[in-house]
Design an enzyme around this catalytic site. Sequence first.
Site, PDB file in Angstrom:
ATOM      1  N   SER A 194      -4.541   4.380  -5.113  1.00 25.13           N
ATOM      2  CA  SER A 194      -4.752   4.459  -3.663  1.00 25.13           C
ATOM      3  C   SER A 194      -4.177   5.783  -3.193  1.00 25.13           C
ATOM      4  O   SER A 194      -2.953   5.939  -3.161  1.00 25.13           O
ATOM      5  CB  SER A 194      -4.021   3.326  -2.946  1.00 25.13           C
ATOM      6  N   LYS A 254      -9.753   1.536   1.575  1.00 25.75           N
ATOM      7  CA  LYS A 254      -8.432   1.025   1.156  1.00 25.75           C
ATOM      8  C   LYS A 254      -7.397   1.212   2.274  1.00 25.75           C
ATOM      9  O   LYS A 254      -6.540   0.354   2.497  1.00 25.75           O
ATOM     10  CB  LYS A 254      -7.990   1.739  -0.127  1.00 25.75           C
ATOM     11  N   LYS A 274       3.696   4.925   1.663  1.00 29.15           N
ATOM     12  CA  LYS A 274       2.753   5.962   1.221  1.00 29.15           C
ATOM     13  C   LYS A 274       1.357   5.715   1.824  1.00 29.15           C
ATOM     14  O   LYS A 274       0.728   6.621   2.362  1.00 29.15           O
ATOM     15  CB  LYS A 274       2.723   5.933  -0.312  1.00 29.15           C
TER      16      LYS A 274
END
Length: 295
Positions: free
Chosen positions: A95, A170, A238
Amino acid sequence: MKIGFIGLGIMGKPMVRNLLKAGHEVVVYDVIQANIEQVVENGAIASKSSKAVAQECNLIITMLPNSPHVKTVVMGENGVLEGAKEGTILIDMSSIAPLASKEIEKACSEKGIRMIDAPVSGGEPKAIDGTMSIMVGGDKEVFEEVYDILMVMGGSAVHCGEIGAGNTTKLANQVIVALNIAAVSEAFMLAKKAGVDPRLVFDAIKGGLAGSTVMNAKAPMIMEGNFKPGFRIDLHIKDLNNALETGHGVGSPLPMTAIVMEMLQTLHADQCGQDDHSAIAKYYEKLTGTEIRSN
Ligand code: NAD
């Protein structure tokens, strides 16, 4: 088929095991030797660098933490691009930021390497079961060519658009998951402080409109005070960072994401970065001095 696999963490290891079970030969590399050994035990073949993996395999999968790691593994010294033959397919299942996917794909295409981004949702349990949801960006022909391999690891694989579209999808997923965990935590704390057992709240509402896959997966962890990852707070930081940056770039403000980001940052500063993201509940526990867990 001979498949290269780089990045053998919480997700990479079970994904490799499912490829092995399906009869593929898997050549693996990770910077942590112990992680390599754990899948060699299951029949994977150890390699000594990302370049060496690429020299041996025409299909390479990467499952790394974030954009800089994927750039290093693909474009860096002893990286995939140094070893890969023209026509090789690279499936990046990490990701990362959609813009980074575009940048890496550009470098790949200059060397005749075909790359798609294919991040996943579902966490470790679904990586083990081979039922992850896979969201894909890039050339549709490449997607179709590798579809059967993706379905060894996933329960679904959906082509979402051009390169980077998998990671944009995502990011949307991660915004929904983070906000959902925060909502569950906030609501369970309300119930606890008002004198109703959160376990009974969960039983009563899980089949109604507030029920969700996130609630089913995370509520039991919150109620047991079990924050073993799973998906780490630091990885969700993140993802939300990538979501906020992308949102700012395209003119889509993310006010609720920004609030949950600060909760995650608070937990990170309080040494909880390696906990599962269900530990968002701890943020509320710190605010109230009360534990949500029920006995
Ligand atoms: P992890 O930190 O457990 O594993 C990452 C692995 O990459 C580690 O083994 C690390 O040693 C390796 N690595 C890092 N730099 C490397 C390099 N230069 N060369 C070779 N190997 C290197 O992370 P994870 O939980 O497996 O997650 C991987 C990706 O999948 C992340 O992008 C994450 O956001 C995503 N993801 C994770 C989950 C989850 O529940 N854990 C769910 C969905 C998606």
